[in-house]
Design a protein around this motif. Structure first.
Motif, PDB file in Angstrom:
ATOM      1  N   SER A   1      -2.961   2.599   7.859  1.00  0.00           N
ATOM      2  CA  SER A   1      -2.045   1.515   7.492  1.00  0.00           C
ATOM      3  C   SER A   1      -1.056   2.020   6.461  1.00  0.00           C
ATOM      4  N   VAL A   2      -1.535   2.834   5.519  1.00  0.00           N
ATOM      5  CA  VAL A   2      -0.633   3.426   4.535  1.00  0.00           C
ATOM      6  C   VAL A   2       0.438   4.249   5.254  1.00  0.00           C
ATOM      7  N   GLU A   3      -0.009   5.048   6.232  1.00  0.00           N
ATOM      8  CA  GLU A   3       0.923   5.878   6.990  1.00  0.00           C
ATOM      9  C   GLU A   3       1.979   5.024   7.688  1.00  0.00           C
ATOM     10  N   ASN A   4       1.521   3.960   8.350  1.00  0.00           N
ATOM     11  CA  ASN A   4       2.468   3.165   9.132  1.00  0.00           C
ATOM     12  C   ASN A   4       3.408   2.343   8.269  1.00  0.00           C
ATOM     13  N   ILE A   5       2.904   1.905   7.115  1.00  0.00           N
ATOM     14  CA  ILE A   5       3.799   1.242   6.161  1.00  0.00           C
ATOM     15  C   ILE A   5       4.890   2.234   5.761  1.00  0.00           C
ATOM     16  N   GLY A   6       4.509   3.498   5.607  1.00  0.00           N
ATOM     17  CA  GLY A   6       5.496   4.531   5.294  1.00  0.00           C
ATOM     18  C   GLY A   6       6.562   4.627   6.371  1.00  0.00           C
ATOM     19  N   ILE A   7       6.139   4.589   7.635  1.00  0.00           N
ATOM     20  CA  ILE A   7       7.105   4.685   8.736  1.00  0.00           C
ATOM     21  C   ILE A   7       8.044   3.479   8.727  1.00  0.00           C
ATOM     22  N   ILE A   8       7.458   2.295   8.467  1.00  0.00           N
ATOM     23  CA  ILE A   8       8.296   1.088   8.401  1.00  0.00           C
ATOM     24  C   ILE A   8       9.316   1.235   7.275  1.00  0.00           C
ATOM     25  N   LEU A   9       8.859   1.765   6.134  1.00  0.00           N
ATOM     26  CA  LEU A   9       9.759   1.914   4.996  1.00  0.00           C
ATOM     27  C   LEU A   9      10.867   2.916   5.285  1.00  0.00           C
ATOM     28  N   LEU A  10      10.577   3.921   6.126  1.00  0.00           N
ATOM     29  CA  LEU A  10      11.635   4.857   6.503  1.00  0.00           C
ATOM     30  C   LEU A  10      12.774   4.091   7.171  1.00  0.00           C
ATOM     31  N   GLY A  11      12.407   3.148   8.043  1.00  0.00           N
ATOM     32  CA  GLY A  11      13.434   2.330   8.687  1.00  0.00           C
ATOM     33  C   GLY A  11      14.175   1.465   7.678  1.00  0.00           C
TER      34      GLY A  11
ATOM     35  N   GLY B   1       0.800  -1.220   0.000  1.00  0.00           N
ATOM     36  CA  GLY B   1       0.000   0.000   0.000  1.00  0.00           C
ATOM     37  C   GLY B   1       0.829   1.264   0.000  1.00  0.00           C
ATOM     38  N   ILE B   2       1.983   1.234  -0.686  1.00  0.00           N
ATOM     39  CA  ILE B   2       2.783   2.445  -0.809  1.00  0.00           C
ATOM     40  C   ILE B   2       2.076   3.407  -1.754  1.00  0.00           C
ATOM     41  N   ILE B   3       2.004   4.660  -1.381  1.00  0.00           N
ATOM     42  CA  ILE B   3       1.447   5.667  -2.285  1.00  0.00           C
ATOM     43  C   ILE B   3       2.377   5.794  -3.479  1.00  0.00           C
ATOM     44  N   PRO B   4       1.942   5.780  -4.725  1.00  0.00           N
ATOM     45  CA  PRO B   4       0.565   5.870  -5.242  1.00  0.00           C
ATOM     46  C   PRO B   4      -0.076   4.526  -5.590  1.00  0.00           C
ATOM     47  N   LEU B   5       0.446   3.424  -5.045  1.00  0.00           N
ATOM     48  CA  LEU B   5      -0.129   2.117  -5.387  1.00  0.00           C
ATOM     49  C   LEU B   5      -1.149   1.675  -4.354  1.00  0.00           C
ATOM     50  N   HIS B   6      -1.577   2.621  -3.508  1.00  0.00           N
ATOM     51  CA  HIS B   6      -2.390   2.253  -2.348  1.00  0.00           C
ATOM     52  C   HIS B   6      -3.876   2.234  -2.638  1.00  0.00           C
ATOM     53  N   ILE B   7      -4.307   2.588  -3.863  1.00  0.00           N
ATOM     54  CA  ILE B   7      -5.720   2.939  -4.033  1.00  0.00           C
ATOM     55  C   ILE B   7      -6.687   1.814  -3.657  1.00  0.00           C
ATOM     56  N   TRP B   8      -6.216   0.580  -3.706  1.00  0.00           N
ATOM     57  CA  TRP B   8      -7.137  -0.513  -3.355  1.00  0.00           C
ATOM     58  C   TRP B   8      -7.352  -0.605  -1.848  1.00  0.00           C
ATOM     59  N   LEU B   9      -6.361  -0.131  -1.087  1.00  0.00           N
ATOM     60  CA  LEU B   9      -6.331  -0.419   0.352  1.00  0.00           C
ATOM     61  C   LEU B   9      -7.510   0.206   1.106  1.00  0.00           C
ATOM     62  N   PRO B  10      -7.766   1.521   0.937  1.00  0.00           N
ATOM     63  CA  PRO B  10      -8.906   2.083   1.667  1.00  0.00           C
ATOM     64  C   PRO B  10     -10.254   1.586   1.166  1.00  0.00           C
ATOM     65  N   GLU B  11     -10.287   0.916   0.020  1.00  0.00           N
ATOM     66  CA  GLU B  11     -11.556   0.352  -0.447  1.00  0.00           C
ATOM     67  C   GLU B  11     -11.744  -1.052   0.104  1.00  0.00           C
ATOM     68  N   ALA B  12     -10.683  -1.860  -0.004  1.00  0.00           N
ATOM     69  CA  ALA B  12     -10.830  -3.286   0.283  1.00  0.00           C
ATOM     70  C   ALA B  12     -10.845  -3.580   1.783  1.00  0.00           C
ATOM     71  N   HIS B  13      -9.962  -2.916   2.554  1.00  0.00           N
ATOM     72  CA  HIS B  13      -9.899  -3.251   3.974  1.00  0.00           C
ATOM     73  C   HIS B  13     -11.212  -3.006   4.709  1.00  0.00           C
ATOM     74  N   PRO B  14     -11.904  -1.884   4.461  1.00  0.00           N
ATOM     75  CA  PRO B  14     -13.161  -1.682   5.181  1.00  0.00           C
ATOM     76  C   PRO B  14     -14.261  -2.625   4.736  1.00  0.00           C
ATOM     77  N   ALA B  15     -14.196  -3.108   3.485  1.00  0.00           N
ATOM     78  CA  ALA B  15     -15.284  -3.924   2.986  1.00  0.00           C
ATOM     79  C   ALA B  15     -15.342  -5.277   3.687  1.00  0.00           C
ATOM     80  N   ALA B  16     -14.182  -5.798   4.068  1.00  0.00           N
ATOM     81  CA  ALA B  16     -14.145  -7.115   4.701  1.00  0.00           C
ATOM     82  C   ALA B  16     -14.720  -7.040   6.115  1.00  0.00           C
ATOM     83  N   PRO B  17     -15.160  -8.183   6.673  1.00  0.00           N
ATOM     84  CA  PRO B  17     -15.555  -8.207   8.080  1.00  0.00           C
ATOM     85  C   PRO B  17     -14.403  -7.724   8.957  1.00  0.00           C
TER      86      PRO B  17
END
Lengths: 690, 325
Positions: free
Chosen positions: A318-328, A235-251
């Motif tokens: 999640s996109v934000e935190n993946i960003g923080i992980i990638l900084l490391g 979900g790195i920006i700009p490849l993240h577009i599926w993430l805010p759609e798919a994650h909420p849809a699931a239980p």
């Protein structure tokens, strides 16, 4: 007990997942109970298997030695090879732990779907999804890995579209499928390029051979494909577009798994490719990852701030935190390029620590938001308010999760963010000006991310749980006050405790992770897989000694306890009167409170250049001619989607244009097709005999 | 002796902070040709509030009940961890368990995030009563604070780079004055950035008007509008502590003259006390002067000020990183 620590336990866990999947499918198909039994079989089965997995991975660490397993397969070029070294065991433990809690929660959560959907089918895909994740982080062979990766992706697609009566979920699922397949294409390119370089699909051969036979350009293509392919899943920006759609849809418990664990498998593979398979990538790749991380973390939190759908808000985090992980990860790659061994280990430890922390608090937040969605029947935060009185326990756990993700001491989010900060500080002292500036920009991005995340979770908690009920109609189906229910609250209690334990116990976690990273980087080869702990103990003590987290936690606890007790005792005689909230003498209605949209509106306006808010006003008049009296005045606010308009739509259009051109060769004339076949044959003959 | 010294360091900030508020108010009154209340008035206000019974909104939850204690305790802890007169971390030997030291809290990232935590808790209090004002105060406070955090972080980071340590106590005792004069100039730039954040975080002009109770303009006061009695007293006191801590950080990190580095009540401490007092007075005068001479800004001009503060610190860091590190 010893048997649990053996490789057998791993096989049994895999078999349990498969068994639970099939059994639940069978139960859903045969029993006419609306899926009650299937639900239990699927979730309890998954829970037991995950616990076994957790115990197994702990066993690997206690043993101090990784495990290698291999089974022959009937297919050429595929062997079912497993390699569970420190890094694998760490991720297996993470998957096992989170999956066990999410499955436990799922039993109660999925109850309201009983009789509505086929829960047997759900159980099948749920266990297949877990199995896919487990295989993906333990596979030691490229094609086997690709198979596991696809199993994980496809099974999760079916989980996303599970609530299929909502057409938005179907669309979200399709977008997810599209993006994940796009990612797989790039992953396949990377895998085949590596095959070209090493002549084998065996990961161990990759480690031994390296990329030397590949020209630098092709190496670049390989690393680029790795970043795009796994970046899509992460979900790195700009490849993240599926993430805010798919994650909420699931239980909700599936959202917890997808956000908490699934996107981390991509981080796992990025670490594998850049540090394990083919170490020695040029330093510039580290800078690219740093920039991607900085952009993802800052933009992720800004998009989260503009959301008022509670699960989409969490997904953007999640996109934000993946960003923080990638900084490391990026910092580690740069330090590796400079040959700074100590700092390289340090930065990678920070990234891994944040990976674990994010898995914990994000699952906690998704589970609690699942309770909220279950009670209110909507994901729209504008309809919430005052839920702290209905859901006192969930509110408390959501608050803990919010404080952890906003990186407040002494919670775990702070500990890992502190480590990321420290590793970025090191980079500022680099010799090249470009490197310095990129590190400085990353620090700036991370510090603003912290402030904005705090704003976002003040909004999420405040609007959801505090104040008055906003939608009066909800009070008709007024849920009774939440009672302690072990099926629902046990996972939350464990996760909330973990946020605190990992925060205060950060030094121990750090020395543990140093062992894992050291074994990965300076590993002793495939045969022993032992973790050179002792060798790096001194290093880990250096790191742990400077962590200020546990000292702060102790001081905070002492001060709060003493000051609270002293002031409470001194003022014990003051009486408290309950009275309505003061509102200048006017009756106060729930509509007069601030809404989720207006809470973040001023920040949205400040960042309007990035967020591109749009506003549509519609006015209908009572008197169409004179236009003095309005009857309906509607305002619709939205956000302009930069990525779809500027990135994905042009690509889709180019694809369509190209397809149109290619279509021309399809004349419908059989003779023409015969000609194509013939020409192809000739060309192939020339090509092979050349 | 040790325990006395420890206790002194812990209660120093809460003991002095109302006086600082009183002095600023007195300065402002004098500049407006008023006599004004004497400098001890904030103490009387606090005593009065602590003695009153209180009214709590029936909409309020445990957020309103317990968070004021939490916020106040955190500000006291931070007050003990920043350099005032002495740059030695308060330490207490607790029998056989070891040393109870506040040195970890002096890490500048911890300080930034603990301040953020107090803001977060305060914002939740503002939204807890479901009133029309509290929510707006919270929203505005969040806007200012979220942007000020970057500025505060970078201002302290600039000092951290100059002194090569992350601990604010060590920053003061690191012998910054052995640096060449040119190296100190970037610190002045960073200080300008820090001062803007000080105004923002403490709800001062041009960000907020601490004297008004006009609902449309206020930020900080709007959030504590529904508190009364001892909880209001705690919040007011915590706000005073916060101002005192920021002033102490500004006075000692950027102008580390005459801060004692020895334990006990030697000559150095005796000499450090008036120096510190003088520095704090200058800050109080600066704040009062600013509040008398300028008007509050429009809300959407505040981000410009905050970004300016951030950029100033970035420039300071840029000079250090480019020239020295």
């Amino acid at each position: 007990m010893d048997i649990l620590f053996q490789a057998n336990a791993f096989i049994v866990a895999l078999a349990l997942y498969a068994g639970a999947a099939l059994l639940s499918l069978f139960a859903g198909w045969q029993l006419r109970d609306g899926g009650k039994v299937a639900n239990r079989v699927a979730h309890f089965g998954a829970c037991v298997a995950s616990l076994l997995l957790l115990v197994f991975s702990i066993g690997v660490f206690l043993d101090g030695e990784g495990k290698m397993l291999s089974f022959a397969s009937p297919f050429p070029d595929i062997s079912f090879a497993f390699r569970i070294d420190g890094l694998s065991a760490f991720f297996l433990g993470l998957i096992g732990g989170i999956a066990a809690l999410a499955s436990w929660f799922g039993v109660a959560y999925q109850k309201h779907f009983i009789g509505k959907y086929d829960l047997g089918m759900f159980g099948f895909f749920y266990n297949a999804f877990l199995l896919g994740m487990v295989l993906a982080v333990s596979a030691n062979q490229a094609l086997f890995f690709l198979f596991s990766w696809e199993l994980m992706s496809l099974a999760s697609y079916f989980l996303v579209i599970f609530d299929r009566e909502d057409s938005r979920n179907i669309r979200a699922g399709f977008l997810y499928l599209l993006m994940t397949q796009l990612g797989t294409v790039f992953i396949a390119i990377a895998l085949f390029l590596a095959y070209k370089a090493t002549g084998s699909f065996d990961f161990d051969v990759w480690r031994a051979t390296g990329l030397a036979s590949l020209s630098p350009v092709w190496q670049g293509v390989l690393f680029g494909s790795v970043l795009i392919g796994f970046g899509t899943k992460a979900g790195i920006i700009p490849l993240h577009i599926w993430l805010p759609e798919a994650h909420p849809a699931a239980p909700s418990h599936v959202s917890a798994l997808m956000s908490g664990v699934m996107i981390k498998t991509a981080i796992f593979m990025i670490i594998r490719f850049f540090f394990d398979f083919f170490p020695g990538a040029p330093l510039e790749w580290g800078l690219v990852i740093l920039v991607l991380g900085a952009v993802s973390s800052l933009l992720g939190v800004l998009y989260a701030l503009s959301e008022h759908d509670i699960k989409r808000l969490l997904a953007y985090h999640s996109v934000e935190n993946i960003g923080i992980i990638l900084l490391g990860v990026g910092a580690a790659l740069v330090f590796a390029g400079y040959g700074l061994q100590d700092f390289f280990v340090f930065a990678l430890v920070a990234a891994l620590f944040h990976t674990a922390n994010h898995a914990i608090f994000k699952s906690l937040l998704f589970l609690t938001s699942g309770v909220v969605v279950g009670v209110t029947g909507t994901r729209n935060m504008e309809a919430y308010g005052g839920l702290i009185r209905v859901l006192p326990y969930s509110a408390f756990f959501f608050l803990i999760g919010s404080m952890a993700i906003s990186a407040f001491p002494p919670f775990n989010g702070f500990a890992s963010e502190w480590l990321v900060f420290q590793s970025l500080f090191v980079g500022v002292a680099a010799s090249s000006l470009l490197v310095k500036m990129i590190f400085l920009a990353s620090i700036a991005s991370l510090s603003f991310t912290g402030g904005l995340a705090m704003a976002c979770f003040a909004k999420a908690f405040g609007i959801t749980f505090l104040g008055r009920r906003r939608e009066e109609h909800l009070s008709e189906r007024a849920p009774e006050k939440e009672r302690m229910n072990w099926l629902v609250h046990l996972p939350m209690i464990i996760l909330a405790t973990l946020t605190l334990v990992l925060g205060i116990g950060a030094p121990f976690v750090v020395s543990f992770l140093v062992g894992i990273v050291a074994s990965l980087v300076f590993g002793t080869g495939g045969e022993t897989l032992a973790f050179p702990y002792l060798q790096f103990m001194g290093m880990s003590e250096n790191f742990a000694g400077i962590l200020p987290v546990h000292g702060t936690a102790v001081a905070l606890a002492v001060f709060v306890a003493v000051i609270g007790a002293v002031i409470g005792w001194l003022t014990r005689k003051r009486r408290i009167t309950l009275a309505p909230t003061w509102d200048c003498g006017m009756p106060l209605s729930s509509k007069m409170q601030i809404t989720a949209t207006s809470f973040s509106r001023s920040l949205v306006v400040i960042f309007r250049g990035i967020l591109r808010p749009t506003k549509q006003t519609d006015v209908e008049y009572r008197d169409a001619e004179t236009r003095y009296f309005t009857s309906v005045h509607s305002v619709k606010t939205d956000f302009f989607d930069v990525y779809r308009s500027y990135v994905f739509r042009p690509i889709a259009q180019a694809l369509g244009y190209f397809s149109d051109r290619v279509k021309k060769i399809q004349s419908g004339n059989v003779n023409a097709y015969m000609f194509y076949v013939f020409m192809t044959l000739i060309l192939l003959l020339i090509f092979t005999t050349r | 002796m040790d325990i006395l010294f420890f206790a002194l360091q812990v209660i120093a900030v809460p003991a002095v902070s109302p006086l600082l508020i009183g002095i600023i108010r007195k300065f402002k009154a004098l500049m407006q040709n008023r006599v004004g209340a004497d400098v001890w008035q904030p103490y009387r206000d606090l005593r009065k509030l602590f003695q009153k019974d209180e009214i709590i909104s029936d909409e309020a939850s445990w957020v309103t009940r317990y968070f004021p204690y939490l916020i106040f305790a955190i500000t006291v802890l931070l007050g003990a961890a920043v350099p005032l007169v002495s740059s030695l971390s308060p330490e207490l030997v607790v029998g056989e368990w070891g040393v109870f030291s506040l040195a970890p809290v002096s890490d500048f990232i911890i300080i930034v995030y603990l301040f953020a935590l107090t803001t977060f808790l305060l914002v939740l209090i503002g939204m807890d009563q479901g009133s029309a004002f509290g929510g707006f105060g919270s929203s505005r406070e969040m806007m200012v604070s979220a942007l000020a955090e970057g500025g505060l972080f970078f201002a302290l980071f600039a000092v951290s780079i100059a002194t090569q340590t992350g601990n604010v106590m060590e920053m003061v005792s690191s012998g910054m004055y052995e640096l060449p004069l040119l190296a100190l100039l970037p610190l002045l730039i960073a200080f300008m950035g820090f001062f803007l954040v000080l105004l923002a975080e403490n709800a001062r002009f041009p960000f907020d008007n601490p004297a008004t109770h006009l609902e449309l303009t206020m930020i900080h006061e709007a959030m504590i509008l529904d508190l009364s009695g001892k909880r209001l007293a705690l919040m007011e006191w915590a706000a005073a502590n916060k101002l005192m801590i920021f002033v102490a950080l500004g006075a000692n990190l950027f102008f580390p003259i005459g801060v004692s580095t020895t334990v006990g009540f030697g000559w150095e401490s005796v000499y450090a006390l008036p120096v510190f007092g003088a520095k704090v007075l200058v800050f109080a005068l600066m704040i009062a002067l600013l509040e008398s001479l300028m008007a509050k800004f429009r809300l959407f001009r505040l981000p410009d000020v905050l970004f300016t503060s951030f950029i100033l610190s970035v420039i300071a860091i840029g000079i250090y990183v480019g020239a020295y590190v």
